[in-house]
Design a protein around this motif. Structure first.
Motif, PDB file in Angstrom:
ATOM      1  N   TYR A 105      -6.699  11.032   6.384  1.00 11.79           N
ATOM      2  CA  TYR A 105      -7.229  10.649   7.693  1.00 11.79           C
ATOM      3  C   TYR A 105      -8.705  10.300   7.563  1.00 11.79           C
ATOM      4  O   TYR A 105      -9.388  10.691   6.616  1.00 11.79           O
ATOM      5  CB  TYR A 105      -7.073  11.788   8.716  1.00 11.79           C
ATOM      6  CG  TYR A 105      -7.909  13.013   8.417  1.00 11.79           C
ATOM      7  CD1 TYR A 105      -9.249  13.096   8.801  1.00 11.79           C
ATOM      8  CD2 TYR A 105      -7.365  14.107   7.749  1.00 11.79           C
ATOM      9  CE1 TYR A 105     -10.017  14.212   8.519  1.00 11.79           C
ATOM     10  CE2 TYR A 105      -8.119  15.227   7.456  1.00 11.79           C
ATOM     11  CZ  TYR A 105      -9.448  15.273   7.843  1.00 11.79           C
ATOM     12  OH  TYR A 105     -10.215  16.376   7.552  1.00 11.79           O
ATOM     13  N   VAL A 106      -9.174   9.551   8.548  1.00 11.38           N
ATOM     14  CA  VAL A 106     -10.607   9.385   8.757  1.00 11.38           C
ATOM     15  C   VAL A 106     -10.810   9.191  10.259  1.00 11.38           C
ATOM     16  O   VAL A 106     -10.058   8.466  10.909  1.00 11.38           O
ATOM     17  CB  VAL A 106     -11.200   8.203   7.960  1.00 11.38           C
ATOM     18  CG1 VAL A 106     -10.655   6.862   8.423  1.00 11.38           C
ATOM     19  CG2 VAL A 106     -12.729   8.200   8.040  1.00 11.38           C
ATOM     20  N   LEU A 107     -11.796   9.892  10.796  1.00 11.29           N
ATOM     21  CA  LEU A 107     -12.165   9.752  12.202  1.00 11.29           C
ATOM     22  C   LEU A 107     -13.464   8.965  12.253  1.00 11.29           C
ATOM     23  O   LEU A 107     -14.534   9.473  11.896  1.00 11.29           O
ATOM     24  CB  LEU A 107     -12.355  11.120  12.868  1.00 11.29           C
ATOM     25  CG  LEU A 107     -11.239  12.151  12.694  1.00 11.29           C
ATOM     26  CD1 LEU A 107     -11.540  13.390  13.539  1.00 11.29           C
ATOM     27  CD2 LEU A 107      -9.877  11.581  13.043  1.00 11.29           C
ATOM     28  N   MET A 108     -13.371   7.705  12.661  1.00  8.31           N
ATOM     29  CA  MET A 108     -14.544   6.868  12.818  1.00  8.31           C
ATOM     30  C   MET A 108     -15.069   7.017  14.247  1.00  8.31           C
ATOM     31  O   MET A 108     -14.432   7.659  15.084  1.00  8.31           O
ATOM     32  CB  MET A 108     -14.191   5.415  12.508  1.00  8.31           C
ATOM     33  CG  MET A 108     -13.608   5.213  11.115  1.00  8.31           C
ATOM     34  SD  MET A 108     -14.770   5.587   9.796  1.00  8.31           S
ATOM     35  CE  MET A 108     -15.814   4.122   9.872  1.00  8.31           C
ATOM     36  N   THR A 109     -16.209   6.439  14.538  1.00 15.11           N
ATOM     37  CA  THR A 109     -16.797   6.611  15.862  1.00 15.11           C
ATOM     38  C   THR A 109     -15.881   6.118  16.974  1.00 15.11           C
ATOM     39  O   THR A 109     -15.746   6.772  18.015  1.00 15.11           O
ATOM     40  CB  THR A 109     -18.139   5.862  15.950  1.00 15.11           C
ATOM     41  OG1 THR A 109     -18.982   6.281  14.879  1.00 15.11           O
ATOM     42  CG2 THR A 109     -18.827   6.141  17.285  1.00 15.11           C
TER      43      THR A 109
END
Length: 234
Positions: free
Chosen positions: A54-58
């Motif tokens: 996963y990655v949580l970007m702005t």
């Protein structure tokens, strides 16, 4: 017009993208990122979804996940959305939707396609010029998959496990994979398949998905289809 249901098969890994409405921020402070990950962990366990990366970007989220049951991913994302958006709105005294409609998802073939998704997701902050190295970004699975930090949210995919026999060898192989030269055309194809919600992989994989679902699983050609030629004067 009714929307076509997503291609969704239990046991088949998917790359998910969900964007903030009108590309607006869906995370404003560390507490937001932390809460989203907690909600995701609880919803994934409840709805039988394995989260691999996963990655949580702005203003958007990328996930690599495998559902154990039909509809599991949709139920997981709905559960996360209800709880997270309610808290986010209350925290910042806002109302209305946070996400831009339904999430997008592509079915992903095994082996190198899954690993390409791992890399695509965890290099997102680098591509966005937010950091120079993936480990510098805090809200990503890279810290677990490449550096060995414990993360109860994650379930390693079989393709990841096959990178090495021991944990140290696996982590080293994964770090080398992430930093290896990337074929930009490959990433463009992943984006295209995700946007159209199709099956990304070999022709055999696409044909298998079409046989199982009875639906087209390949991407549509770019641009409008050409009109068939007509006789002169018609």
């Amino acid at each position: 017009m009714a929307r076509n249901p997503r291609l969704d098969l239990p046991g088949v890994t998917q790359h998910l993208v969900q964007r903030g409405n009108d590309r607006q921020a869906c995370f404003a402070a560390p507490v937001d990122y932390g809460q989203y990950l907690q909600e995701l962990r609880e919803a994934a366990a409840k709805h039988a979804c394995a989260i691999h990366a996963y990655v949580l970007m702005t203003n958007h989220v990328h996930l690599l996940a495998t559902p154990a049951e039909p509809g599991s991913l949709s139920r997981m994302m709905q559960a996360v959305g209800r709880r997270y958006v309610g808290s986010f709105n209350a925290r910042y005294r806002r109302t209305g939707t946070l996400w831009e409609g339904r999430f997008k998802a592509a079915l992903v073939d095994t082996s190198r396609y899954v690993l390409a998704c791992y890399r695509y997701i965890e290099l997102n902050p680098v591509r966005a010029s937010m950091v120079a190295e993936p480990g510098e970004y805090p809200w990503t699975s890279y810290h677990a998959n490449a550096l060995g930090q414990p993360n109860l949210l994650l379930t390693p995919h079989d393709a990841y496990q096959a990178l090495g026999e021991g944990n140290s060898a696996r982590l080293a192989a994964y770090r080398a994979w992430v930093t290896d030269t990337v074929d930009q055309a490959e990433w463009n194809e992943l984006r295209r398949h995700t946007q159209q919600q199709r099956a990304w992989g070999t022709d055999r994989f696409r044909q298998q998905i079409e046989a199982l679902t009875g639906r087209a699983a390949g991407v549509l050609p770019r641009g409008r289809p050409r009109k068939a030629p007509t006789p002169e004067g018609k």
